[in-house]
Design a protein around this motif. Structure first.
Motif, PDB file in Angstrom:
ATOM      1  N   TYR A 175       0.902  -1.219  -0.238  1.00 28.40           N
ATOM      2  CA  TYR A 175      -0.066   0.283  -0.586  1.00 28.40           C
ATOM      3  C   TYR A 175       1.167   1.432  -0.154  1.00 28.40           C
ATOM      4  O   TYR A 175       1.720   1.510   0.553  1.00 28.40           O
ATOM      5  N   ARG A 212      -3.712  -4.415  -6.796  1.00 28.35           N
ATOM      6  CA  ARG A 212      -5.033  -3.889  -6.157  1.00 28.35           C
ATOM      7  C   ARG A 212      -4.958  -2.407  -6.367  1.00 28.35           C
ATOM      8  O   ARG A 212      -3.774  -1.792  -6.115  1.00 28.35           O
ATOM      9  N   ASP A 214      -6.335  -1.025  -4.806  1.00 32.28           N
ATOM     10  CA  ASP A 214      -6.436  -0.076  -3.716  1.00 32.28           C
ATOM     11  C   ASP A 214      -5.431   0.478  -3.040  1.00 32.28           C
ATOM     12  O   ASP A 214      -5.148   1.922  -1.891  1.00 32.28           O
ATOM     13  N   SER A 215      -4.101   0.432  -3.646  1.00 32.30           N
ATOM     14  CA  SER A 215      -2.526   0.768  -3.322  1.00 32.30           C
ATOM     15  C   SER A 215      -3.054   1.961  -3.254  1.00 32.30           C
ATOM     16  O   SER A 215      -1.617   2.168  -2.810  1.00 32.30           O
ATOM     17  N   VAL A 217      -5.639   3.403  -4.607  1.00 36.80           N
ATOM     18  CA  VAL A 217      -7.048   4.763  -3.736  1.00 36.80           C
ATOM     19  C   VAL A 217      -6.903   5.377  -2.441  1.00 36.80           C
ATOM     20  O   VAL A 217      -7.420   6.105  -2.886  1.00 36.80           O
ATOM     21  N   PHE A 218      -6.193   4.487  -1.406  1.00 36.48           N
ATOM     22  CA  PHE A 218      -6.305   4.699  -0.052  1.00 36.48           C
ATOM     23  C   PHE A 218      -5.634   5.544  -0.319  1.00 36.48           C
ATOM     24  O   PHE A 218      -4.559   5.669  -0.056  1.00 36.48           O
ATOM     25  N   SER A 232      -3.441  -1.593 -12.421  1.00 37.71           N
ATOM     26  CA  SER A 232      -4.018  -2.299 -11.538  1.00 37.71           C
ATOM     27  C   SER A 232      -4.950  -3.239 -12.184  1.00 37.71           C
ATOM     28  O   SER A 232      -5.125  -3.694 -13.375  1.00 37.71           O
ATOM     29  N   ASN A 235      -9.228  -6.275  -8.682  1.00 40.82           N
ATOM     30  CA  ASN A 235     -11.589  -6.903  -8.104  1.00 40.82           C
ATOM     31  C   ASN A 235     -11.863  -7.842  -9.199  1.00 40.82           C
ATOM     32  O   ASN A 235     -13.192  -7.527  -9.519  1.00 40.82           O
ATOM     33  N   ASP A 252     -10.678  -4.430  -1.122  1.00 34.17           N
ATOM     34  CA  ASP A 252     -11.239  -3.010  -0.323  1.00 34.17           C
ATOM     35  C   ASP A 252     -12.057  -2.147  -0.301  1.00 34.17           C
ATOM     36  O   ASP A 252     -12.622  -1.297   0.338  1.00 34.17           O
ATOM     37  N   GLN A 253     -12.255  -2.075  -1.490  1.00 38.56           N
ATOM     38  CA  GLN A 253     -13.574  -1.007  -1.405  1.00 38.56           C
ATOM     39  C   GLN A 253     -14.751  -1.260  -1.694  1.00 38.56           C
ATOM     40  O   GLN A 253     -15.521   0.003  -1.556  1.00 38.56           O
ATOM     41  N   PRO A 257     -17.670  -0.857  -6.101  1.00 41.44           N
ATOM     42  CA  PRO A 257     -16.695  -0.184  -5.547  1.00 41.44           C
ATOM     43  C   PRO A 257     -16.293   1.047  -6.675  1.00 41.44           C
ATOM     44  O   PRO A 257     -16.803   1.051  -7.934  1.00 41.44           O
ATOM     45  N   TYR A 259     -13.800   2.801  -8.472  1.00 44.34           N
ATOM     46  CA  TYR A 259     -12.424   1.840  -9.055  1.00 44.34           C
ATOM     47  C   TYR A 259     -12.439   0.752  -9.260  1.00 44.34           C
ATOM     48  O   TYR A 259     -11.468  -0.190  -7.973  1.00 44.34           O
TER      49      TYR A 259
END
Length: 301
Positions: A175, A212, A214-215, A217-218, A232, A235, A252-253, A257, A259
């Motif tokens: 992340y 991911r 999410d790495s 996005v968050f 990426s 998902n 994780d979204q 989601p 994205y």
């Protein structure tokens, strides 16, 4: 009309709906594992430049991910031929090419070897590669990937020149957060801060393979880091694609989601996410979600 007749009509309608729904659902699941679609995304950036001349420079690459040992009904030739037909300058294999519980890596590595015959391949690790190595209590998979001729990039990068265009391509599973925000450098995964600081220090066009989405996005990572394009997978396009609503679930979204598939502008960077080529065992199968070969065209202004 009597109650009995009304009840029979209702039961008949229900049976008709079921009779229609079962083959439709079967078809949607079947095509979500056996068919293929090619989706093309165009990105224009003034960093895409090559020497002198009137022609605008361009770079084409293919993204594949989340194969999960899917063999497309023993018709891998169609998959490889589809990728070859795109005539890419290079190929990104963006993780989860096998499953964490695969007996061996034969299907995945055979696929990568065939891609290497088409164009240079850059391989990023996904969660299933890491879990596979944990299950095997061995990191032999890393050598197997390298033995295919692919370039494995995990917390690493390469500077390449494609059609005269300078590109830095890297890979990172962990992340990325904003070290100036709530998440401090000391809270980030080991080596991530230093790797990203090094990675972003170049005038070249920067591509980060991050299995991911999410790495980035968050944690406001997309505001913190000077990266042009994050590529990426992970998902599966939402696994189940609900008509008019999109992908159902995205790691994780969570549910529906934001994205999950396609090209996004996210603060300082662009994010492109493939819906992938298969699925591991999940609560729901892929549905209304045709496996994707993603093509990305980078164009100069």
């Amino acid at each position: 009309m009597g109650k009995k007749k009304k009840l029979l009509i209702v039961l008949a309608v229900i049976c008709l709906i079921i009779a229609i729904a079962i083959p439709v659902c079967y078809y949607e699941v079947k095509i979500s594992y056996n068919n293929l679609t090619v989706n093309t995304y165009n990105i224009t950036d003034d960093k895409i430049k090559a020497g002198q001349g009137d022609l605008k420079p361009s770079v084409k690459f293919v993204v594949v991910g989340d194969l999960h040992d899917n063999t497309f009904g023993d018709d891998d030739d169609n998959l490889v031929a589809t990728i070859k037909f795109q005539n890419p300058d290079f190929i990104i294999a963006d993780g989860d090419i096998l499953n964490d519980d695969s007996q061996n890596s034969d299907i995945a590595m055979s696929f990568i070897k065939r891609l290497v015959d088409i164009a240079p391949v850059y391989y990023a690790l996904g969660n299933h590669e890491f879990e596979y190595m944990q299950n095997k209590k061995s990191e032999a998979l890393l050598d197997e990937i390298k033995a295919t001729g692919a370039t494995l990039l995990e917390m690493d990068y390469e500077d390449i020149v494609v059609n005269g265009v300078d590109i830095r391509i890297g890979g990172m599973y962990g992340y990325a957060f904003d070290p100036n925000g709530l998440t401090k450098k000391k809270d980030m995964g080991e080596g991530i801060y230093d790797f990203l600081k090094d990675f972003e220090d170049t005038p070249s066009y920067k591509i980060m393979m991050s299995h991911r989405p999410d790495s980035f996005v968050f944690g406001e990572a997309s505001k913190a880091w000077d990266i042009d394009l994050v590529v990426s997978a992970h998902n599966h396009g939402g696994q189940v694609v609900v008509p008019f609503l999109g992908g159902l679930y995205g790691g994780d979204q969570g549910y529906f989601p934001e994205y999950v598939h396609g090209l996004y502008d996210k603060d300082r960077m662009k994010l492109v996410i493939t819906s992938g080529l298969g699925s591991n065992d999940q609560k729901l199968p892929r549905f209304n979600n045709v496996p994707e070969v993603m093509v990305v065209n980078l164009n100069g202004e």
